[in-house]
Enzyme design. Structure first.
Site, PDB file in Angstrom:
ATOM      1  N   GLN A 180       0.811  -1.215   0.000  1.00 54.69           N
ATOM      2  CA  GLN A 180       0.000   0.000   0.000  1.00 54.69           C
ATOM      3  C   GLN A 180       0.842   1.262   0.000  1.00 54.69           C
ATOM      4  O   GLN A 180       2.048   1.229   0.252  1.00 54.69           O
ATOM      5  CB  GLN A 180      -0.925   0.008   1.218  1.00 54.69           C
ATOM      6  CG  GLN A 180      -0.203  -0.084   2.544  1.00 54.69           C
ATOM      7  CD  GLN A 180      -1.160  -0.248   3.720  1.00 54.69           C
ATOM      8  OE1 GLN A 180      -1.330   0.665   4.517  1.00 54.69           O
ATOM      9  NE2 GLN A 180      -1.773  -1.439   3.828  1.00 54.69           N
ATOM     10  N   HIS A 198       0.210   5.769   0.966  1.00 56.64           N
ATOM     11  CA  HIS A 198      -0.669   6.777   1.557  1.00 56.64           C
ATOM     12  C   HIS A 198      -0.455   8.120   0.861  1.00 56.64           C
ATOM     13  O   HIS A 198       0.677   8.444   0.466  1.00 56.64           O
ATOM     14  CB  HIS A 198      -0.383   6.921   3.057  1.00 56.64           C
ATOM     15  CG  HIS A 198      -0.430   5.631   3.801  1.00 56.64           C
ATOM     16  ND1 HIS A 198      -1.550   4.838   3.855  1.00 56.64           N
ATOM     17  CD2 HIS A 198       0.529   4.968   4.509  1.00 56.64           C
ATOM     18  CE1 HIS A 198      -1.285   3.755   4.570  1.00 56.64           C
ATOM     19  NE2 HIS A 198      -0.039   3.812   4.974  1.00 56.64           N
ATOM     20  N   GLU A 210       3.610   7.196   8.816  1.00 57.60           N
ATOM     21  CA  GLU A 210       3.671   6.122   9.820  1.00 57.60           C
ATOM     22  C   GLU A 210       5.116   5.881  10.258  1.00 57.60           C
ATOM     23  O   GLU A 210       6.058   6.140   9.502  1.00 57.60           O
ATOM     24  CB  GLU A 210       3.149   4.799   9.244  1.00 57.60           C
ATOM     25  CG  GLU A 210       1.741   4.811   8.742  1.00 57.60           C
ATOM     26  CD  GLU A 210       1.344   3.503   8.089  1.00 57.60           C
ATOM     27  OE1 GLU A 210       0.155   3.352   7.783  1.00 57.60           O
ATOM     28  OE2 GLU A 210       2.226   2.636   7.860  1.00 57.60           O
ATOM     29  N   HIS A 231       4.808   0.120   0.544  1.00 56.67           N
ATOM     30  CA  HIS A 231       5.335  -0.648   1.668  1.00 56.67           C
ATOM     31  C   HIS A 231       4.365  -1.753   2.053  1.00 56.67           C
ATOM     32  O   HIS A 231       3.184  -1.722   1.691  1.00 56.67           O
ATOM     33  CB  HIS A 231       5.590   0.254   2.878  1.00 56.67           C
ATOM     34  CG  HIS A 231       4.353   0.919   3.415  1.00 56.67           C
ATOM     35  ND1 HIS A 231       3.845   2.090   2.880  1.00 56.67           N
ATOM     36  CD2 HIS A 231       3.506   0.587   4.426  1.00 56.67           C
ATOM     37  CE1 HIS A 231       2.766   2.448   3.546  1.00 56.67           C
ATOM     38  NE2 HIS A 231       2.528   1.537   4.483  1.00 56.67           N
ATOM     39  N   ARG A 265      -4.206   0.678  -2.190  1.00 59.98           N
ATOM     40  CA  ARG A 265      -3.560  -0.629  -2.197  1.00 59.98           C
ATOM     41  C   ARG A 265      -2.992  -0.963  -3.567  1.00 59.98           C
ATOM     42  O   ARG A 265      -3.576  -0.627  -4.589  1.00 59.98           O
ATOM     43  CB  ARG A 265      -4.563  -1.693  -1.745  1.00 59.98           C
ATOM     44  CG  ARG A 265      -4.979  -1.505  -0.290  1.00 59.98           C
ATOM     45  CD  ARG A 265      -6.078  -2.449   0.135  1.00 59.98           C
ATOM     46  NE  ARG A 265      -6.382  -2.243   1.552  1.00 59.98           N
ATOM     47  CZ  ARG A 265      -7.221  -1.311   2.008  1.00 59.98           C
ATOM     48  NH1 ARG A 265      -7.847  -0.516   1.152  1.00 59.98           N
ATOM     49  NH2 ARG A 265      -7.426  -1.173   3.304  1.00 59.98           N
TER      50      ARG A 265
END
Length: 385
Positions: free
Chosen positions: A96, A98, A133, A255, A274
């Site tokens: 995926q 972001h 993240e 990642h 995704r």
């Protein structure tokens, strides 16, 4: 200071044993993937200030400045801007990316304008926020992060000796790096599904036979047979974090987490696009707008500092640090002025007047100052003001 009661999410990829072992409880036999600590509306932590349990999100909403501090409210709004987790991967998570903040705001506004329900399976943007993240390993932790150099990816694919992969190998040799990676990922994700399933099966069998650098990719096809993400994963760097090491994942970086137990912190968002290794919706055109087709070494972080060891990242919504407390040492003061969650991952440290066991955590409002004593490991999650 409030002791937190937290929810464990039972996603299918979760380990059945890692979180119970950390907490010192018997496994249920069901997957236990993530334990959430924070005020995310999906599963807010709960606290009890003597009048019964209530959601931490409701406590903050009732008095944002009292709980978060005026500076945090001015910078991030009246909500806790991060979510802290214990993550236990027993099987690979989806591959995926972001969006960045501008992409998230634009995508969310567009899907709102088109009337796509926020819980629709084909919805890409659940909110208008970005989702950087950081994952910090508590055990050896395997993941995929960022693109390999195209020539290195070409050598890896070529070594499998699978005829249907040879056109991808040629593309990786024939173009500048960004164009090569874009063309190959596009070709893999848009290939005929039946033909790709055969390619995946043959590539996985070769990876299992060859081992070595191929070993991380062979299990992917067992969990996701025929999935184009198995081939896409081979374009990425494999990373093994040792306990205490961390990996930062910024916008647009493809990642996946493969296996292991870690402490994860992220900005409060549910925006995920995704690439594969999932039965969920893959929106290839939107994905290609978000992915950064730049080869890069994985950004493996080690904590820096004395006393409070900080994992440095380039964003302000969260800041993760660690205290390793030695028996008999003097109490350590934790800075005040911002909201924070303190999480024990080893030993039995004393946080203020609360003794914590592994997996237990507390929320500390901005105005409160606490001291750490005893022995063990405490992670501190807060914001940058």
């Amino acid at each position: 200071m409030d002791r937190l009661t937290n929810t464990v999410r039972p996603y299918a990829w979760g380990s059945t044993t890692a979180i119970p072992e950390l907490l010192g409880v018997e496994p249920t036999g069901e997957p236990q993937a993530e334990m959430w600590m924070g005020a995310h509306p999906g599963a807010p932590s709960r606290i009890d200030r003597g009048t019964g349990e209530q959601a931490l999100s409701d406590t903050i909403a009732a008095d944002p400045e009292g709980e978060l501090g005026a500076a945090a409210v001015a910078k991030f709004g009246p909500q806790l801007p991060f979510l802290l987790k214990i993550l236990a991967a027993g099987a690979p998570l989806s591959l995926q990316v972001h969006p960045d903040l501008a992409q998230a705001a634009e995508g969310f506004a567009d899907e709102e304008a088109r009337g796509i329900p926020v819980d629709a399976g084909h919805r890409n943007y659940k909110d208008a926020n970005h989702k950087p993240e950081l994952i910090c390993a508590l055990t050896p932790f395997d993941g995929l992060c960022g693109f390999r150099p195209p020539l290195e990816a070409a050598d890896l694919l070529s070594g499998l000796d699978v005829d249907s992969l040879k056109p991808y190998v040629d593309l990786l040799h024939a173009h500048p790096e960004e164009a090569a990676l874009r063309e190959v990922l596009t070709a893999v994700l848009t290939a005929d599904r039946e033909e790709m399933a055969a390619t995946v099966a043959e590539a996985a069998a070769a990876a299992e036979r060859l081992g070595g650098p191929y070993a991380p990719y062979a299990p992917l096809a067992h969990h996701y047979p025929g999935d184009p993400g198995v081939i896409a994963a081979m374009l990425l760097n494999h990373v093994r974090l040792q306990p205490g090491e961390a990996m930062y994942l910024g916008a647009g970086i493809p990642h996946a987490y493969l296996d292991g137990l870690g402490v994860e912190i992220m900005a409060n968002s549910d925006n995920v696009l995704r690439c594969g290794l999932t039965p969920k919706h893959v929106d290839v055109p939107e994905l290609l707008k978000i992915v950064r087709f730049e080869p890069a070494d994985p950004n493996v972080l080690r904590p820096e500092g004395n006393g409070e060891e900080v994992y440095e990242t380039p964003i302000d919504e969260f800041r993760l640090s660690r205290y390793d407390l030695a028996p008999g040492a003097a109490p350590t003061g934790v800075p005040a002025g911002a909201p924070q969650i303190l999480l024990c991952t080893a030993g039995s440290p004393q946080v203020g007047n609360e003794k914590l066991a592994p997996g237990e955590s507390v929320f500390v409002p901005a105005s409160e100052r606490v001291e750490l004593s005893g022995s063990g490991t405490v992670f501190r999650a807060t914001v940058v003001l």
